[in-house]
Design an enzyme around this catalytic site. Structure first.
Site, PDB file in Angstrom:
ATOM      1  N   HIS A 154       0.833  -1.211   0.000  1.00  0.00           N
ATOM      2  CA  HIS A 154       0.000   0.000   0.000  1.00  0.00           C
ATOM      3  C   HIS A 154       0.862   1.253   0.000  1.00  0.00           C
ATOM      4  CE1 HIS A 154      -4.170  -1.558   1.457  1.00  0.00           C
ATOM      5  NE2 HIS A 154      -3.681  -2.255   0.455  1.00  0.00           N
TER       6      HIS A 154
ATOM      7  N   LYS B  99       1.142  -0.204  15.096  1.00  0.00           N
ATOM      8  CA  LYS B  99       2.554  -0.218  15.489  1.00  0.00           C
ATOM      9  C   LYS B  99       2.978  -1.425  16.340  1.00  0.00           C
ATOM     10  CE  LYS B  99       4.058   3.423  13.510  1.00  0.00           C
ATOM     11  NZ  LYS B  99       3.589   2.906  12.217  1.00  0.00           N
TER      12      LYS B  99
ATOM     13  N   TYR C 268       3.653   6.720  10.043  1.00  0.00           N
ATOM     14  CA  TYR C 268       2.831   5.569   9.657  1.00  0.00           C
ATOM     15  C   TYR C 268       3.681   4.484   8.995  1.00  0.00           C
ATOM     16  CZ  TYR C 268      -1.280   2.939   8.383  1.00  0.00           C
ATOM     17  OH  TYR C 268      -2.221   1.933   8.292  1.00  0.00           O
TER      18      TYR C 268
ATOM     19  N   TYR D 267      -9.448   5.560   7.551  1.00  0.00           N
ATOM     20  CA  TYR D 267      -9.541   5.936   8.972  1.00  0.00           C
ATOM     21  C   TYR D 267     -10.573   7.049   9.087  1.00  0.00           C
ATOM     22  CZ  TYR D 267      -5.163   3.434   9.924  1.00  0.00           C
ATOM     23  OH  TYR D 267      -4.193   2.473  10.067  1.00  0.00           O
TER      24      TYR D 267
ATOM     25  N   PRO E  74      -4.012   0.268  18.785  1.00  0.00           N
ATOM     26  CA  PRO E  74      -3.749  -0.212  17.415  1.00  0.00           C
ATOM     27  C   PRO E  74      -3.919   0.852  16.337  1.00  0.00           C
ATOM     28  CG  PRO E  74      -5.816  -1.112  18.266  1.00  0.00           C
ATOM     29  CD  PRO E  74      -5.190  -0.372  19.389  1.00  0.00           C
TER      30      PRO E  74
HETATM   31  C1  LIG Z   1      -7.029  -6.591  17.998  1.00  0.00           C
HETATM   32  C2  LIG Z   1      -5.558  -6.301  17.770  1.00  0.00           C
HETATM   33  C3  LIG Z   1      -5.179  -5.662  16.589  1.00  0.00           C
HETATM   34  C4  LIG Z   1      -3.837  -5.374  16.362  1.00  0.00           C
HETATM   35  N1  LIG Z   1      -3.486  -4.740  15.185  1.00  0.00           N
HETATM   36  C5  LIG Z   1      -2.191  -4.464  14.959  1.00  0.00           C
HETATM   37  C6  LIG Z   1      -1.760  -3.874  13.716  1.00  0.00           C
HETATM   38  O1  LIG Z   1      -2.556  -3.583  12.817  1.00  0.00           O
HETATM   39  N2  LIG Z   1      -0.445  -3.641  13.532  1.00  0.00           N
HETATM   40  C7  LIG Z   1       0.499  -3.961  14.488  1.00  0.00           C
HETATM   41  O2  LIG Z   1       1.688  -3.728  14.276  1.00  0.00           O
HETATM   42  N3  LIG Z   1       0.120  -4.546  15.659  1.00  0.00           N
HETATM   43  C8  LIG Z   1      -1.188  -4.811  15.917  1.00  0.00           C
HETATM   44  N4  LIG Z   1      -1.547  -5.446  17.079  1.00  0.00           N
HETATM   45  C9  LIG Z   1      -0.522  -5.794  18.043  1.00  0.00           C
HETATM   46  C10 LIG Z   1       0.194  -7.116  17.698  1.00  0.00           C
HETATM   47  O3  LIG Z   1      -0.731  -8.136  17.472  1.00  0.00           O
HETATM   48  C11 LIG Z   1       1.154  -7.466  18.837  1.00  0.00           C
HETATM   49  O4  LIG Z   1       1.996  -6.366  19.063  1.00  0.00           O
HETATM   50  C12 LIG Z   1       1.991  -8.727  18.541  1.00  0.00           C
HETATM   51  O5  LIG Z   1       1.197  -9.876  18.617  1.00  0.00           O
HETATM   52  C13 LIG Z   1       3.147  -8.837  19.530  1.00  0.00           C
HETATM   53  O6  LIG Z   1       3.827 -10.055  19.356  1.00  0.00           O
HETATM   54  P1  LIG Z   1       4.552 -10.765  20.577  1.00  0.00           P
HETATM   55  O7  LIG Z   1       5.137 -12.018  20.020  1.00  0.00           O
HETATM   56  O8  LIG Z   1       5.433  -9.789  21.256  1.00  0.00           O
HETATM   57  O9  LIG Z   1       3.398 -11.084  21.619  1.00  0.00           O
HETATM   58  P2  LIG Z   1       2.152 -12.112  21.452  1.00  0.00           P
HETATM   59  O10 LIG Z   1       1.650 -12.111  20.053  1.00  0.00           O
HETATM   60  O11 LIG Z   1       1.207 -11.769  22.546  1.00  0.00           O
HETATM   61  O12 LIG Z   1       2.801 -13.511  21.722  1.00  0.00           O
HETATM   62  C14 LIG Z   1       3.174 -13.936  23.022  1.00  0.00           C
HETATM   63  C15 LIG Z   1       3.188 -15.445  23.058  1.00  0.00           C
HETATM   64  O13 LIG Z   1       3.605 -15.863  24.359  1.00  0.00           O
HETATM   65  C16 LIG Z   1       2.746 -16.891  24.833  1.00  0.00           C
HETATM   66  N5  LIG Z   1       2.754 -16.819  26.300  1.00  0.00           N
HETATM   67  C17 LIG Z   1       2.168 -15.889  27.088  1.00  0.00           C
HETATM   68  N6  LIG Z   1       2.409 -16.147  28.379  1.00  0.00           N
HETATM   69  C18 LIG Z   1       3.176 -17.263  28.406  1.00  0.00           C
HETATM   70  C19 LIG Z   1       3.756 -18.016  29.460  1.00  0.00           C
HETATM   71  N7  LIG Z   1       3.574 -17.670  30.747  1.00  0.00           N
HETATM   72  N8  LIG Z   1       4.467 -19.109  29.135  1.00  0.00           N
HETATM   73  C20 LIG Z   1       4.667 -19.456  27.834  1.00  0.00           C
HETATM   74  N9  LIG Z   1       4.134 -18.782  26.787  1.00  0.00           N
HETATM   75  C21 LIG Z   1       3.404 -17.683  27.081  1.00  0.00           C
HETATM   76  C22 LIG Z   1       1.393 -16.566  24.225  1.00  0.00           C
HETATM   77  O14 LIG Z   1       0.569 -17.723  24.147  1.00  0.00           O
HETATM   78  C23 LIG Z   1       1.793 -16.045  22.837  1.00  0.00           C
HETATM   79  O15 LIG Z   1       1.876 -17.077  21.883  1.00  0.00           O
HETATM   80  C24 LIG Z   1      -2.864  -5.736  17.334  1.00  0.00           C
HETATM   81  C25 LIG Z   1      -3.259  -6.392  18.507  1.00  0.00           C
HETATM   82  C26 LIG Z   1      -4.579  -6.666  18.741  1.00  0.00           C
HETATM   83  C27 LIG Z   1      -4.985  -7.367  20.015  1.00  0.00           C
END
Ligand SMILES: Cc1cc2nc3c(=O)[nH]c(=O)nc-3n(C[C@H](O)[C@H](O)[C@H](O)COP(=O)(O)OP(=O)(O)OC[C@H]3O[C@@H](n4cnc5c(N)ncnc54)[C@H](O)[C@@H]3O)c2cc1C
Length: 395
Positions: free
Chosen positions: A72, A298, A385, A202, A294
């Site tokens: 995009h 980011k 962005y 948006y 969100p």
């Molecule tokens: C509705 C929504 C929309 C979003 N939209 C965007 C977007 O458009 N753009 C963007 O950049 N970001 C977006 N985000 C944010 C993005 O999804 C997160 O920032 C991203 O998932 C972070 O990745 P992570 O691996 O750090 O954490 P997570 O994806 O939360 O992964 C953490 C992992 O650790 C595991 N875990 C947790 N606790 C334990 C434990 N005690 N022991 C072992 N395993 C554990 C969990 O099961 C999970 O698999 C959005 C989030 C949401 C909720």
């Protein structure tokens, strides 16, 4: 079990870190609380900055993204009956974003990691507990199939999200947490229908914010701002689509193709940062250390910059016995994190309804009007962005 890096969490941060380290010959064990299917099915992010795209290419997991992702060049802002396009590419010297769902990216990462000899993944690891990271004997204790197990390692990466065990294991006196909650959430709906527009829309509206996003040319992701007391059950698809249409310009609303939802959920909005991100031999990565609303897309992209910095630092440690990058990880990652926290907060504050006071909406419209009239205003939106650059001296 003994490994070099013990990783808590098999989400995007943990998987991407393990993969990048493996390509440089560094071994890791990932302890994931849930099953692979559960992690892959979570509907979350979908907009990837260039930095994240590059990271996935470096991790050699980008073939499908490069084939199926949608590039995009712009986004559309609507307010007061106006539709204004922010030309991301023109305003940032050609930078763009990629539409590719977190679900797909997670599948690609699992496919790579599960066939990688340098990475072991333990699913359904219970009660994971990091220990010894402050006295130089890092270890992960956990339960599996009713037995107590442990992983000895050189370093621990806490990639376990906002509710994980890694940040919770740090003594309170060593960590500072900054938090703002917002008085509303996003009700999201996913449907197998073509997106209403080629680019994301948006919308600032008196009834509240709305976003028309997408995951592919055949799958739409729509959001509306709702009160924190709302329940998904009170929003049948017809009510959702009626409401989002009211918040969009007439021609956009009229062209919206609707279909049955395949997922619907409410996410609260929060800004959160934990400082620092290193505690002895434990590093916090991604959502474990920070959450942003969100609005600016980011969250996942910040996880990518953390992974970039930490993998670079660990490669320098194992390759050259350098510890300077490990020492700089927290400060370097936090600089970009605070910039994204600021942008996400600001973009939320000019696009959402915070209360019923009409002066607030008038001021938002005046700010949007000013931003659109100024190349500097449009550029500030575009630069943030598409994502601020990774720190080039971190190498
Ligand atoms: C509705 C929504 C929309 C979003 N939209 C965007 C977007 O458009 N753009 C963007 O950049 N970001 C977006 N985000 C944010 C993005 O999804 C997160 O920032 C991203 O998932 C972070 O990745 P992570 O691996 O750090 O954490 P997570 O994806 O939360 O992964 C953490 C992992 O650790 C595991 N875990 C947790 N606790 C334990 C434990 N005690 N022991 C072992 N395993 C554990 C969990 O099961 C999970 O698999 C959005 C989030 C949401 C909720």
């Amino acid at each position: 079990m003994r490994t070099q890096i013990g990783i808590i969490g098999g989400g995007p941060s943990g998987l991407c870190l393990a993969r990048l380290l493996s390509l440089r010959g560094i071994r890791s064990v990932i302890l994931e609380r849930h099953t692979r299917d559960y992690v892959q099915a979570r509907i979350r992010a979908g907009i990837l900055e260039q930095g994240m795209v590059n990271l996935l290419r470096n991790a050699k997991v980008s073939d499908r993204m490069d084939r199926e992702g949608l590039v995009h060049d712009g986004i559309v802002l609507t307010f007061a009956g106006r539709q204004e396009r922010i030309d991301l590419a023109a305003l940032t010297g050609g930078q763009r974003v990629m539409v590719y769902g977190q679900t797909e990216l997670t599948k690609d990462l699992y496919d790579a990691v599960l066939s990688d000899d340098n990475v072991a993944v333990v699913f359904e690891a219970r009660d994971v507990s990091p220990a010894g990271f402050l006295d130089g004997t890092p270890r992960l204790d956990y339960g599996k199939d009713g037995r107590l197990e442990h992983v000895d390692c050189d370093y621990i990466a806490g990639c376990d999200g906002y509710h994980g065990a890694s940040r919770a294991s740090v003594p309170k006196a060593m960590i500072t947490e900054y938090e703002r909650t917002y008085p509303f959430g996003w009700l999201g709906l996913l449907s197998d229908t073509p997106p209403v527009h080629d680019e994301l829309v948006y919308a600032n509206h008196q009834r509240g914010f709305a976003l028309c996003s997408m995951r592919s040319r055949a799958r739409s992701r729509y959001y509306i701002q709702v009160g924190l007391d709302e329940q998904v059950g009170a929003w049948p698809d017809s009510r959702f689509f009626d409401e989002i249409r009211r918040r969009l310009p007439d021609d956009v609303a009229a062209s919206m193709i609707t279909g049955p939802s395949i997922e619907k959920s409410i996410a609260p909005l929060r800004s959160f940062v934990a400082e620092p991100m290193r505690f002895g031999r434990l590093f916090l990565v991604g959502d474990a250390a920070h959450i942003v609303p969100p609005t600016g897309a980011k969250g996942l992209n910040l996880a990518a910059s953390d992974v970039h910095y930490l993998s670079t630092a660990l490669v320098a440690f194992y390759g050259e016995r350098r510890t300077d990058l490990l020492d700089r990880y927290s400060a370097t990652a936090l600089r970009r994190i605070w910039a994204a926290v600021r942008f996400s907060w600001w973009f939320t504050s000019i696009s959402h309804k915070f209360n019923d006071d009409p002066i607030e909406h008038k001021i938002q419209l005046a700010e949007l009007d000013y931003l659109m009239s100024s190349t500097a205003g449009r550029t500030t939106i575009a630069e943030n962005y598409v994502g601020l650059p990774f720190e080039p001296t971190f190498a």
